[in-house]
Scaffold this motif. Sequence first.
Motif, PDB file in Angstrom:
ATOM      1  N   PRO A 104       2.302  -3.255  -6.100  1.00 44.31           N
ATOM      2  CA  PRO A 104       0.993  -2.732  -6.511  1.00 44.31           C
ATOM      3  C   PRO A 104       0.938  -2.468  -8.019  1.00 44.31           C
ATOM      4  CG  PRO A 104       2.318  -0.977  -5.593  1.00 44.31           C
ATOM      5  CD  PRO A 104       3.126  -2.236  -5.421  1.00 44.31           C
ATOM      6  N   VAL A 120      -4.545  -1.908  -5.448  1.00 48.03           N
ATOM      7  CA  VAL A 120      -4.624  -1.270  -4.129  1.00 48.03           C
ATOM      8  C   VAL A 120      -5.696  -0.198  -4.211  1.00 48.03           C
ATOM      9  CG1 VAL A 120      -3.399   0.082  -2.397  1.00 48.03           C
ATOM     10  CG2 VAL A 120      -2.206  -1.732  -3.632  1.00 48.03           C
ATOM     11  N   LYS A 131       0.833  -1.212   0.000  1.00 50.44           N
ATOM     12  CA  LYS A 131       0.000   0.000   0.000  1.00 50.44           C
ATOM     13  C   LYS A 131       0.863   1.256   0.000  1.00 50.44           C
ATOM     14  CE  LYS A 131      -3.963  -1.992   2.417  1.00 50.44           C
ATOM     15  NZ  LYS A 131      -4.795  -1.941   3.642  1.00 50.44           N
ATOM     16  N   VAL A 165      -5.905   2.825  -0.154  1.00 52.29           N
ATOM     17  CA  VAL A 165      -4.787   3.609   0.367  1.00 52.29           C
ATOM     18  C   VAL A 165      -5.322   4.751   1.222  1.00 52.29           C
ATOM     19  CG1 VAL A 165      -2.926   5.192  -0.247  1.00 52.29           C
ATOM     20  CG2 VAL A 165      -3.223   3.061  -1.521  1.00 52.29           C
TER      21      VAL A 165
END
Length: 342
Positions: free
Chosen positions: A318, A330, A244, A333
Amino acid sequence: MSKDYTPIANTMEFPPATPQPNVYPLSWVSQTKKLEEVYAAAQRENWDPAKLPWDSFDVSRYSWEEREAIAYWWTILSVFDASAPPVFAHALIKTYEVHEEDPVRRCFFSVTRDEQNHEQMCGLAITKLLEATSPLTYEPKTDLGRRLQKNAHWLYYNGGRYWDGYKKAVPKYSLAVLFSSFLMGEIAAATIFHQMAAGCSEPVFKEAFRNIGRDEGRHMAICMSVMERDYPHLAVEDKSVITKQIRAGYLFLSAVLFEPPPQFWDLPDDFIATQREAEAIARNAGFHIPDYEAKKENWRNAMLNLKGVLDRYNIPFPAIPEVGITGEEVRDVDMDEIIPVF
């Protein structure tokens, strides 16, 4: 001595254990030879922005539009570099609190010092170019300058949004997690500064970019050394956090290394068009700013290099669709708790 403190020294032979984490380790363990080498390089390569060949820098050879365009690029950089000294100072304090080995503490001290140099360089360049001490308050001389000053205000506003998140994130995460974010910025930054040093025609800027690029490469070596030490023992839950953070770091750092994406940067519709106009003028004046495609390729290569590092430790990378990199999606976030630095 505090009035609420009751002396105990005469009641026992040794004092009780000091509560941890404590800010000073009182030990100087050195286990990672590579970090000793990097710190020695930092001592040899330290430089002073004020001692660059400023006497050779004649701003009158540039038009006001060119001066404002070049100063704008330094302003973009300063949005990141003016926050870097306190960001790394926070990280330096953490290395003391967690009683990191001595060369890690010294390396983080050197990074903090380097970032202070970079921020000073931004200030010297902007002050010379604009004949004013702040791009936010000076009186623009051209229509482009007025539009760039509006951009600068929006960059400053957005940059300030992440400081509270950073302060919350540093105590929460291990250094192993923090280093993934640091490495991301250093990989991309080292590339762009070396490119700008090679292409810039102004001697004082050329030398500054060469020095800054060398600093960033050294910071990258610090991050790599600590990651190689810590990542084989990384907790499973930390791997998803790193994934992340990489995505968040891409969104944040794109403002200086590519173009600011709307997922973090709240900017007016004419922002990018004005920035591209200024970059073209600066480029034609001999201030080498990579064009859109070159910046995109830089970012893609930086991401692929970082992916290569994380793949070694089975950390999912990611998806970065903006530069054509597939990976783990992702979607959650939390931009209020990002770590990215420059």
